[in-house]
Scaffold this motif. Structure first.
Motif, short mmCIF file in Angstrom:
data_model
loop_
_atom_site.label_atom_id
_atom_site.label_comp_id
_atom_site.label_asym_id
_atom_site.label_seq_id
_atom_site.Cartn_x
_atom_site.Cartn_y
_atom_site.Cartn_z
N LYS A 18 -16.25 -55.78 -3.47
CA LYS A 18 -15.19 -55.78 -4.49
C LYS A 18 -14.08 -56.74 -4.09
O LYS A 18 -13.87 -57.02 -2.89
CB LYS A 18 -14.63 -54.38 -4.69
N GLY A 19 -13.38 -57.27 -5.08
CA GLY A 19 -12.27 -58.18 -4.80
C GLY A 19 -11.07 -57.45 -4.24
O GLY A 19 -10.80 -56.30 -4.61
N GLY A 20 -10.34 -58.10 -3.34
CA GLY A 20 -9.12 -57.48 -2.80
C GLY A 20 -8.01 -57.46 -3.84
O GLY A 20 -7.97 -58.29 -4.75
N LYS A 21 -7.12 -56.51 -3.73
CA LYS A 21 -6.03 -56.42 -4.72
C LYS A 21 -4.89 -57.36 -4.35
O LYS A 21 -4.64 -57.66 -3.17
CB LYS A 21 -5.52 -54.99 -4.82
N GLY A 22 -4.20 -57.85 -5.39
CA GLY A 22 -3.05 -58.72 -5.18
C GLY A 22 -1.87 -57.94 -4.63
O GLY A 22 -1.76 -56.73 -4.82
N ARG A 44 -11.84 -62.84 -2.37
CA ARG A 44 -13.07 -62.63 -3.14
C ARG A 44 -14.01 -61.68 -2.39
O ARG A 44 -14.14 -61.75 -1.17
CB ARG A 44 -13.77 -63.97 -3.35
N GLY A 45 -14.69 -60.84 -3.14
CA GLY A 45 -15.72 -59.99 -2.54
C GLY A 45 -16.92 -60.82 -2.14
O GLY A 45 -17.19 -61.88 -2.72
N GLY A 46 -17.65 -60.36 -1.17
CA GLY A 46 -18.82 -61.11 -0.68
C GLY A 46 -19.95 -61.13 -1.70
O GLY A 46 -20.17 -60.17 -2.43
N GLY A 123 -19.83 -61.48 -5.93
CA GLY A 123 -18.66 -60.76 -5.43
C GLY A 123 -17.53 -60.69 -6.45
O GLY A 123 -17.34 -61.61 -7.24
N GLY A 124 -16.80 -59.58 -6.43
CA GLY A 124 -15.69 -59.40 -7.36
C GLY A 124 -14.55 -60.37 -7.07
O GLY A 124 -14.26 -60.67 -5.91
N LYS A 125 -13.93 -60.86 -8.11
CA LYS A 125 -12.81 -61.80 -7.94
C LYS A 125 -11.59 -61.05 -7.42
O LYS A 125 -11.31 -59.92 -7.83
CB LYS A 125 -12.50 -62.45 -9.28
N PRO A 149 -14.26 -55.20 -9.67
CA PRO A 149 -15.23 -54.30 -9.01
C PRO A 149 -16.47 -55.07 -8.55
O PRO A 149 -16.75 -56.18 -9.04
CB PRO A 149 -15.59 -53.30 -10.11
N PRO A 150 -17.23 -54.49 -7.64
CA PRO A 150 -18.45 -55.17 -7.16
C PRO A 150 -19.54 -55.17 -8.23
O PRO A 150 -19.49 -54.39 -9.19
CB PRO A 150 -18.88 -54.33 -5.96
#
Length: 336
Positions: A18-22, A44-46, A123-125, A149-150
């Protein structure tokens, strides 16, 4: 390669990160009590990749790896620092691997080249930090975007053997025996049908240190194209062969009829298979005396006018050099 280690069909669950939060951080320093927004973006998520590897011949290494997940992206930080991207996951597969959606059965893509890399779960943005949302009317936004989300997928990996030559025949036609004498492969051999349940591969050594790959495909029965017997389990492997050997034992009741049944099963499964080069090989000819061989040759000359045929004996090592020469010639013509 033992039969138990040859795995050509696996189902796996793949999940990207999943993408990290801002970040919603506001700039603060010793003499700056109310600085503006400086929250960084999430990472970015893997991704999960499939990578072609010409050194692999089977999916055995994935037999027990049913859940494959990439790393999550890191959260954004202060001073507009972006979170770290999640670790990508690489799944190596042999060339000739077809990837299908498990739910729909739809073919997604196919890996055919060494080093070819395809994403199976993106991967999630990462989410945008609050720095992106500043404006003249909103100079200190205290919000940011969450990461995407992933992506999750249940996929099927199906290997279609990439061999130069495929052995086609009814059960107990002598395919495994022929493979064992042409190559250093050690397939299971016994005097009963369906000894071979999975394809066996062997490398045939030829003149001047050259070689080609031959595959012993499990025996065909009538109705195989509809899935009877081992059905589609082995027919898919024939699609990848450049040349097909139709192996028919000399003691068959009607050689021409057996050939027509084999041909019909391939036609019903995939008519394009019939465009391949083919040669008919009559096995177990050590059981025939010279008179019977001459009689059979007269019959074959009539039945197979436009198709090359050879008479061999794997056990007595008869006609094998001629068979190798013929296959090498056909493969080179095919390559040209």
């Amino acid at each position: 390669m033992t039969e138990g280690n040859f795995v050509d069909y696996v189902k796996i669950y793949v999940s990207s990160g999943k993408g990290g939060k801002g970040s919603t951080h506001l700039h603060r320093e010793k003499f700056i009590e109310k600085g503006g927004p400086d929250g960084g973006d999430g990472g970015r998520g893997g991704h999960v990749y499939l990578v072609g590897n010409k050194g692999l011949w089977t999916l055995f290494h994935l037999k027990f790896a049913r859940h494959i997940k990439a790393g999550h992206g890191g959260d954004g930080g202060s001073a507009r620092s972006t979170g770290a991207d999640g670790d990508d996951k690489y799944i190596e597969v042999p060339l000739g691997t077809v990837v299908k959606d498990q739910e729909t059965g739809e073919v997604m893509f196919e890996i055919t080249e060494h080093g070819e890399k395809r994403i199976v779960a993106k991967g999630g943005k990462g989410g945008l930090g609050n720095w992106h949302f500043r404006s003249s009317t909103n100079q200190t936004p205290r919000y940011s975007q969450p990461g995407m989300p992933p992506e999750e997928n249940d996929i099927i990996l199906e290997l279609k053997v990439l061999a130069d030559v495929g052995l086609v025949g009814f059960p107990n036609a002598g395919k495994s025996t022929l493979l064992s004498v042409l190559t250093s492969a050690k397939p299971k051999i016994a005097d009963y049908p369906f000894t071979t349940l999975k394809p066996n591969l062997g490398i045939v050594s030829y003149r001047d240190y050259q070689s080609f790959v031959i595959a012993d495909i499990p025996g065909i029965i009538e109705g195989a194209a509809e899935g009877k017997g081992l059905g589609h389990y082995f027919l898919r492997h024939i699609e990848r062969n450049s040349v097909l050997i139709f192996l028919i034992p000399a003691d068959a009741g009607d050689i021409e009829k057996e050939y027509e049944i084999l041909l019909d099963e391939l036609r019903r499964y995939n008519p394009e298979i019939l465009d391949k080069e083919r040669v008919i090989v009559i096995s177990k000819c050590d059981m025939l005396d010279d008179e019977l061989k001459a009689e059979m040759k007269d019959t074959l000359d009539v039945s197979f006018k436009n198709i090359p045929y050879l008479m061999i004996s794997s056990v007595a090592q008869q006609g094998l050099v001629e068979l190798k020469d013929k296959l090498w010639q056909m493969l080179n013509v095919e390559a040209e």
